[in-house]
Enzyme design. Structure first.
Site, PDB file in Angstrom:
ATOM      1  N   GLU A  37       0.878  -1.165   0.000  1.00  0.00           N
ATOM      2  CA  GLU A  37       0.000   0.000   0.000  1.00  0.00           C
ATOM      3  C   GLU A  37       0.920   1.221   0.000  1.00  0.00           C
ATOM      4  OE1 GLU A  37      -2.730   0.249   3.331  1.00  0.00           O
ATOM      5  OE2 GLU A  37      -3.365   2.230   2.651  1.00  0.00           O
ATOM      6  N   ARG A 262       4.937 -13.023   9.660  1.00  0.00           N
ATOM      7  CA  ARG A 262       5.671 -11.816   9.312  1.00  0.00           C
ATOM      8  C   ARG A 262       6.993 -11.769  10.052  1.00  0.00           C
ATOM      9  NH1 ARG A 262       2.027  -7.651   9.039  1.00  0.00           N
ATOM     10  NH2 ARG A 262       3.536  -6.063   9.510  1.00  0.00           N
ATOM     11  N   LYS A 272       4.476   0.364   9.838  1.00  0.00           N
ATOM     12  CA  LYS A 272       4.554   1.627   9.106  1.00  0.00           C
ATOM     13  C   LYS A 272       3.993   2.778   9.927  1.00  0.00           C
ATOM     14  CE  LYS A 272       3.153  -0.022   5.027  1.00  0.00           C
ATOM     15  NZ  LYS A 272       2.312  -0.012   3.832  1.00  0.00           N
TER      16      LYS A 272
HETATM   17  P1  ATP Z   1       2.771  -2.486   8.182  1.00  0.00           P
HETATM   18  O1  ATP Z   1       2.249  -3.496   9.135  1.00  0.00           O
HETATM   19  O2  ATP Z   1       4.210  -2.162   8.380  1.00  0.00           O
HETATM   20  O3  ATP Z   1       1.936  -1.269   8.073  1.00  0.00           O
HETATM   21  P2  ATP Z   1       1.513  -3.501   5.871  1.00  0.00           P
HETATM   22  O4  ATP Z   1       1.207  -4.941   5.862  1.00  0.00           O
HETATM   23  O5  ATP Z   1       0.384  -2.635   6.174  1.00  0.00           O
HETATM   24  O6  ATP Z   1       2.762  -3.217   6.797  1.00  0.00           O
HETATM   25  P3  ATP Z   1       1.656  -3.334   3.061  1.00  0.00           P
HETATM   26  O7  ATP Z   1       2.121  -2.235   2.219  1.00  0.00           O
HETATM   27  O8  ATP Z   1       0.221  -3.679   3.034  1.00  0.00           O
HETATM   28  O9  ATP Z   1       2.118  -3.009   4.529  1.00  0.00           O
HETATM   29  O10 ATP Z   1       2.517  -4.631   2.827  1.00  0.00           O
HETATM   30  C1  ATP Z   1       2.827  -5.151   1.565  1.00  0.00           C
HETATM   31  C2  ATP Z   1       3.162  -6.608   1.692  1.00  0.00           C
HETATM   32  O11 ATP Z   1       4.250  -6.783   2.594  1.00  0.00           O
HETATM   33  C3  ATP Z   1       2.013  -7.384   2.250  1.00  0.00           C
HETATM   34  O12 ATP Z   1       1.862  -8.554   1.467  1.00  0.00           O
HETATM   35  C4  ATP Z   1       2.418  -7.723   3.640  1.00  0.00           C
HETATM   36  O13 ATP Z   1       1.896  -8.939   4.037  1.00  0.00           O
HETATM   37  C5  ATP Z   1       3.939  -7.767   3.544  1.00  0.00           C
HETATM   38  N1  ATP Z   1       4.554  -7.424   4.824  1.00  0.00           N
HETATM   39  C6  ATP Z   1       4.379  -6.304   5.543  1.00  0.00           C
HETATM   40  N2  ATP Z   1       5.058  -6.357   6.698  1.00  0.00           N
HETATM   41  C7  ATP Z   1       5.700  -7.551   6.708  1.00  0.00           C
HETATM   42  C8  ATP Z   1       6.571  -8.214   7.629  1.00  0.00           C
HETATM   43  N3  ATP Z   1       6.920  -7.653   8.785  1.00  0.00           N
HETATM   44  N4  ATP Z   1       7.044  -9.436   7.295  1.00  0.00           N
HETATM   45  C9  ATP Z   1       6.697 -10.009   6.142  1.00  0.00           C
HETATM   46  N5  ATP Z   1       5.887  -9.448   5.229  1.00  0.00           N
HETATM   47  C10 ATP Z   1       5.380  -8.237   5.503  1.00  0.00           C
HETATM   48 MG    MG Z   2      -1.228  -4.098   4.745  1.00  0.00          MG
END
Ligand code: ATP
Ligand code: MG
Length: 563
Positions: A37, A262, A272
């Site tokens: 995102e 994760r 984030k």
């Molecule tokens: P955050 O929790 O940091 O806000 P998010 O999941 O909201 O992260 P996205 O931009 O939606 O951020 O993530 C893009 C991809 O990265 C998604 O498929 C998500 O599952 C993966 N991702 C995000 N954080 C992790 C992590 N700590 N370990 C593995 N994959 C991750």
């Molecule tokens: Mg997300």
């Protein structure tokens, strides 16, 4: 030991993919995607997902799409889109022509919402967000039906079209899926699938004032792109029945969702939202502050793509949430830098040393090895002269017996140069602190070798005063003092664990002259001190280096081997 085998360990996701290929599911094709995102910068957790998705595609002659899940116009910006692309490329992955945006599917998603309404599987609700929350129930209590749940199809169609036309204000109405308000899975209790947001979108501008919810966009976007394996993190396991319900109700391609744990690393925050707070509250100096776990921060700190990829391979892919030790990340980094970083000498806290029996005005060039790990990196010349700098730490006035460095009467080796013996100290009259050492050298020890087998235990790095390059060096350390800063212990939050010493700036450092030509991003091992890289703030007149990571083991071992 690092072997290729270690890198290609077969995790459960790869096993699923292999089984699917074998049974010719999806005609043997593999299409994955990385779906960020664009509401922030990528972090090391994302790197794990990137390595997994791009890795699996590459290993199976498949493709990996880059899709921006841009369904929230309020938080998303083109700045983040560009930064995300730059970071993925930096890691070394390529999505080719497969760059997609959920916002490109807005019309299709809208049409699908109409289909659900026509099939009596979605309805317009007038409840407020707060009321919807109350009606939804809890984990232990079933939800209640909204009073608007049984509107007829034509009324729903009319209202939804008027929502799209901008007749209502933000929050006045929503479109909800009609599933089951008593489901034990809260995600299935008539989730909101469209909301009114009179906000400007970074790509679609003001074309839309209703936006699909992430859950209504994500699975269908995968479907549109014919994703075969939709790999996501564990917290989406409970959303899978909802995604299944959407693709089945819409009768469209059904990607297989696979959830993995994760990445979490101790002494870091990996969300984030918290990272944005660190930036906005000016606790760090921007998203690319070298203390941040963002990829741009790590790049600036001196991390290499290879070290990050190796780290992700070592962490592996599992179904269980765990906390990875930051030491493993640093180990992967040191391992790579040890191979590629040229050695150099830099003195961070200089102490002046005058070699009394060295001729005034004389300079000689000594040969120094650029990387003992890699002969092909060759040697360089390092100038030596009568006045040099050594590290303040390498001198002690009242030194214990085992202090194998400088003190009056003790002899040490200057790396690549000579043996010197400290004869006397000149002190600051007021503070009593040593400001200069007077030493003598043994001309027969040129190159640092003793002609008579005389043993010297300490080997010091040094820089010739006359030839030194001045630099600022920024010493970075962990941003948090607690291994789980977001652990929520004793009502504390991560602000309570900020490390006050996470950044120390040294402004009077003296570096060997070859470093004067170093360009942004170049990496070095400053002998005995650690790995350092040139910061983007650096200019030819005012050089700035960052400490990437300290050397865990100094020359202790090398010295043992020598003596
Ligand atoms: P955050 O929790 O940091 O806000 P998010 O999941 O909201 O992260 P996205 O931009 O939606 O951020 O993530 C893009 C991809 O990265 C998604 O498929 C998500 O599952 C993966 N991702 C995000 N954080 C992790 C992590 N700590 N370990 C593995 N994959 C991750
Ligand atoms: Mg997300």
């Amino acid at each position: 030991m690092t072997t290729d085998q270690e890198q290609i360990s077969v995790d459960f996701v790869r096993q699923i993919v292999a089984t699917d290929i074998e049974s010719n599911k999806n005609d043997g094709k593999v299409i994955t995607r990385f779906p960020p995102e664009p509401n922030g910068y990528l972090h090391i957790g994302h790197a794990k997902s990137i390595c997994l998705n791009f890795g699996i595609a590459a290993e199976n002659q498949g493709v990996c799409h880059l899709r921006f899940d841009d369904t929230n116009p309020c938080k998303e910006e083109d700045e983040f889109v560009q930064a995300i692309k730059k970071d993925i490329r930096w890691l070394g992955f390529d999505w080719g022509e497969h760059e997609y945006y959920a916002s490109d599917y807005y019309q299709q998603l809208y049409d699908w919402a109409l289909k659900l309404i026509n099939d009596d599987k979605a309805y317009v609700d007038d409840l407020s967000a707060e009321e919807i929350r109350q009606y939804r129930g809890t984990l232990t209590e079933p939800g209640r039906e909204s009073p608007h749940r049984n509107r007829c199809v034509s009324e729903n169609l009319d209202l939804f079209q008027r929502m799209k036309a901008g007749e209502f204000d933000d929050g006045q109405k929503v479109l909800r899926a009609k599933i089951d308000v008593t489901s034990p899975n809260i995600n299935l209790r008539d989730p909101v699938i469209y909301r009114i947001l009179k906000a400007h979108h970074h790509r679609t501008g003001d074309d839309w004032c209703i936006y699909p919810m992430y859950d209504f966009a994500h699975g269908q976007s995968d479907s549109i792109e014919s994703i075969t394996h939709s790999i996501c993190t564990l917290e989406f396991e409970d959303h899978r029945p909802l995604y299944d319900w959407f693709v089945e109700s819409l009768e469209i391609h059904h990607p297989q969702q696979i959830e993995f744990a994760r990445l979490n690393i101790n002494y870091m925050v990996m969300s984030k939202r918290k990272m944005a707070e660190l930036v906005n509250q000016k606790i760090v100096n921007g998203w690319d502050d070298p203390r941040m776990p963002t990829l741009c921060g790590m790049r600036r700190r001196g991390y290499t793509p290879k070290s990050i990829i190796k780290f992700c391979a070592r962490v592996g892919v599992t179904k269980f949430n765990s906390l990875t030790d930051i030491g493993l990340l640093e180990h992967s980094l040191r391992e790579d830098l040890n191979q590629i970083a040229p050695r150099a000498m830099g003195v961070l806290n200089p102490l002046r040393v005058v070699i009394e029996n060295y001729p005034e005005g004389q300079t000689e060039e000594l040969d120094a090895v650029n990387n003992p790990q890699d002969e092909s990196m060759g040697t360089r010349k390092v100038p030596f002269s009568r006045v040099i700098y050594v590290e303040q730490d390498d001198f002690m006035e009242d030194a214990p017996r085992k202090f194998f460095r400088l003190s009056v009467g003790r002899e040490v080796r200057l790396r690549y140069a000579y043996f010197i013996t400290c004869q006397s100290i000149i002190k600051d009259e007021k503070t009593g602190k040593a400001v200069e050492l007077r030493c003598t050298y043994d001309p027969l020890t040129r190159g640092g070798d003793s002609p008579d087998g005389r043993k010297v235990k300490g080997t010091l790095h040094w820089v010739s005063a006359e030839h030194a390059v001045d630099a600022e060096v920024r010493l970075y350390d962990r941003l948090f003092t607690d291994p789980e800063p977001s652990g929520g212990k004793d009502d504390k939050d991560y602000h309570d664990y900020l490390n006050p010493d996470s950044l120390k700036v040294l402004t009077n450092c003296k570096l060997e002259p070859s470093l004067g030509k170093a360009e942004h991003g170049m990496q070095f091992q400053f002998e005995r001190l650690g790995y350092f890289c040139v910061d983007p703030d650096s200019t030819a007149d005012a050089m700035v280096f960052n400490r990437t990571v300290a050397l865990r083991d100094s020359w202790a071992k090398a010295d043992k081997a020598k003596s």
